[in-house]
Design an enzyme around this catalytic site. Sequence first.
Site, short mmCIF file in Angstrom:
data_model
loop_
_atom_site.label_atom_id
_atom_site.label_comp_id
_atom_site.label_asym_id
_atom_site.label_seq_id
_atom_site.Cartn_x
_atom_site.Cartn_y
_atom_site.Cartn_z
N CYS A 45 0.85 -1.19 0.00
CA CYS A 45 0.00 0.00 0.00
C CYS A 45 0.89 1.25 0.00
O CYS A 45 1.75 1.41 -0.85
CB CYS A 45 -0.95 -0.05 1.20
SG CYS A 45 -2.18 1.27 1.26
N LEU A 46 0.71 2.15 0.94
CA LEU A 46 1.51 3.37 1.02
C LEU A 46 2.98 3.04 1.26
O LEU A 46 3.88 3.77 0.80
CB LEU A 46 0.97 4.28 2.13
CG LEU A 46 1.65 5.61 2.36
CD1 LEU A 46 1.72 6.43 1.09
CD2 LEU A 46 0.92 6.39 3.45
#
Length: 601
Positions: free
Chosen positions: A333-334
């Site tokens: 993800c991030l």
Amino acid sequence: MNKSTSKQAKVGKARVPTTLVPTDITAEPQHKHYDIDRAIRAAVAKMAGGISPHSAYEAWSDWAMHLNRSPGRQLELTERAQSNVLKLLRHSASTLLGKDSTPPFQPKDYDHRFVDPSWNNAPFIFWQQGFLAMQDWWDQATDNMRGLHKQDADRTRFQMRQLLDFGAPSNLPWMNPEIIAETARTGGRNLVDGAFHLTEDMIQTLTQTHKPAPEGYEIGVDLACTPGEIVFRNTLFELIQYAPQTDQVQAEPILFIPAWIMKYYILDLSPHNSMINYLVQQGFTVFMISWRNPTADLSGLSLEDYRINGVLAALDAINTIVPDRKVHANGYCLGGTLLAITAATMARDGDERLASVTLMATQVDFAEAGELLMFVDESQIAFVEDMMWSQGYLDRPQMARTFSAIRAEDLIYTRAVNRYFLGKEDLPTDIGVWNGDTTRMPARMHSEYLRGLFLENRLTAGRFAVEGRVIALKDISTPMFVIATETDHIAPWRSVYKIQLFTDCDLTFVLTKGGHNGGILSEPGHADRHYRIGHRAAGALYKGPDLWLFRQTAVSGSWWPEYTNWLNENSSDLVSPPQSGPLSPGFEPPCAAPGTYVHQT
């Protein structure tokens, strides 16, 4: 794929992690009265759940003005309304006469509010069909119009859907056959239990207390329980080294970089579905970053802090424990976006310590970032920045409301009906416990992320600078393994696929069944799982996502074995497991895994 006979990594001088000194996000000079405006906007933002009223007003104004000057569209919507009414009348008449009649309107695939068979009986079928007919009309009314900004069309559709969902017949006790039947069966006990649940949830929301983990879901015992120890800690993260479970391991270790929007143990849930435990069992030395849950005193943490004092500091620590070996880096993800930035910077600077790069549900281009784009414009970001300015961070409940609103049918209203009207307790699950284990986002970092990546899309536009110099993803030459999930509404798979537009390296792309988290947690033996996998050689021509999807055949089962094989192909040889322990005589591991940061609330 050829294995190099020598995997001696080019490493620079070990970096000593610096002490983090927060920097105010409002460092530019401002008039002293400016804080009055920020305080007022921050108070409004908290009451509005972080949603900018100006953005909502602007979207509806844009929609209304374009509809007002489009008489043809008005006639189309009038005909649509007449058609829907006629469909309802025909179906109602057939139902009242006892004839079989297929309902003219069907819920969306992800809408499970009307699955109970009793909704097919009169009078409930009339209310259900009336609601779905209205939903159908508004979907058409808020569709794109010539000249209307697409983001405004999406926002009006989203906001109207929220309003309709709030008043859906499934939410009203006197219109929901399941609630009526349960009330009759229990003599109203379900409503009493529901009132107790509502009171309990309201108190928790107002006090922001953290619910203890239910029995059987204790962190470090039942969840996040793969054996290991903390081998390094700084102000920003703890580094976990997992204990080997095989006599020999691949020479190159793996470093996992989770997003700091979540606790790391989504990748180390229960032993049966822990990706970490699986990889350790397959003969890999695995390290995991466990991020600190920042408080207001760390509001000035930046993306650069997370890169230097996070990813690079972890690599330095691993280079000390496993010297002269490259590292397989995996970002989720991030965390994957941060890894892509770090890998491009390392490539630019001649740092060759990465053996490979894996991105899981990760976006590097945000032009097609899905429904989250509805919450990103200048007004909205300024609104969120003012809220963070007042408290020093963005709290996870504020983010969770945004994610839940995107799928309000299930994530908000279905749960509310079950809990408050049917009196049902939430059944604990490992992923449910993790989802409720909230974290915060530092104000400065989140502002940089929203503006630099989401709003301005600098990374793929050639405008993202690190240490004063622009970086380019095409500089990454290490092999890449990229995983996207079919129903991801946070990182849509076509957006994840765009990494192939901006890189030239050898790349393997996997599209797996499931959503943002469920698709990643796809352990062998998980029922009804499938994936598609394709390979792009270094320097090969680009193929669009739809052509790629058409050419790939779905394979039943888990993608984890494919990933294991790929890691093996990009590793050098088997060796004895490295020693685990302190980096130097002056540093003693403070505790066993999962450490202390994971327990911060």
